[in-house]
Design a protein around this motif. Sequence first.
Motif, mmCIF file in Angstrom:
data_model
loop_
_atom_site.group_PDB
_atom_site.id
_atom_site.type_symbol
_atom_site.label_atom_id
_atom_site.label_comp_id
_atom_site.label_asym_id
_atom_site.label_seq_id
_atom_site.Cartn_x
_atom_site.Cartn_y
_atom_site.Cartn_z
ATOM 1 N N GLU A 196 8.575 4.302 38.464
ATOM 2 C CA GLU A 196 9.611 3.340 38.122
ATOM 3 C C GLU A 196 9.170 1.940 38.506
ATOM 4 N N LEU A 197 9.671 0.978 37.754
ATOM 5 C CA LEU A 197 9.344 -0.434 37.981
ATOM 6 C C LEU A 197 10.615 -1.258 37.857
ATOM 7 N N ARG A 198 10.822 -2.165 38.807
ATOM 8 C CA ARG A 198 11.862 -3.188 38.651
ATOM 9 C C ARG A 198 11.221 -4.323 37.869
ATOM 10 N N LEU A 199 11.821 -4.687 36.756
ATOM 11 C CA LEU A 199 11.211 -5.688 35.877
ATOM 12 C C LEU A 199 11.075 -7.052 36.532
ATOM 13 N N ASP A 200 11.869 -7.333 37.538
ATOM 14 C CA ASP A 200 11.736 -8.625 38.213
ATOM 15 C C ASP A 200 10.661 -8.603 39.297
ATOM 16 N N GLN A 201 9.940 -7.490 39.413
ATOM 17 C CA GLN A 201 8.909 -7.388 40.440
ATOM 18 C C GLN A 201 7.520 -7.110 39.875
ATOM 19 N N ILE A 202 7.282 -7.494 38.631
ATOM 20 C CA ILE A 202 5.948 -7.316 38.039
ATOM 21 C C ILE A 202 5.021 -8.371 38.640
ATOM 22 N N PRO A 203 3.889 -7.961 39.190
ATOM 23 C CA PRO A 203 2.945 -8.961 39.721
ATOM 24 C C PRO A 203 2.435 -9.876 38.609
#
Length: 189
Positions: free
Chosen positions: A12-19
């Motif tokens: 899972e990925l939080r879209l506001d935490q993409i490097p």
Amino acid sequence: MAVTYFKRYRMELRLDQIPASALESAGLPDGFRLLGWSPKLLEHHAQVKWASFREEIDAHVFPCLADREGCRALMGEITRRKNFVPQATWLVSRENEFSDDIQPCGTIQGLLSASHEGAIQNIGVHPECRDMGLGRTLLAAALEGFREANCRFVNLEVTVQNVAAIRLYERFGFQRVETLFKIAEVQMA
């Protein structure tokens, strides 16, 4: 036929935490183009999905991926669902100076799995086009499409043996949130 368990990760990925570093390097090499979803491209998505998965472990986990007709049926099923996210569904094509024919090289599809959560269904790159950054570009485009669809999270599943895919997802910030086991019948050699 023997029953086998395939270990898979749900990530899972939080879209506001993409490097930022993951998105900076997401671009196509010369001679390739990124095509947004159109029903006219369904056959091309199915074709490259089959070429991408037919020789891979996921063809054992999901037998439809080993069959050209199975990939066509799967693409049709995905795109007919009411939770289909067209803006998170992309095709990479190789340009051809002698013809306008589309030469599909990579595909990704997206669905909504909850009101603010997207789900990547498949990401596949033709074996002849791997290690060129096409998967990274497809993933970046899909994530932007999920943002446009007001998603805050994106999830996917990946077979543990697909180490290259796991590394790609981790570079984008995906975290392992669950370990799953998929039961499948496989032909014993």
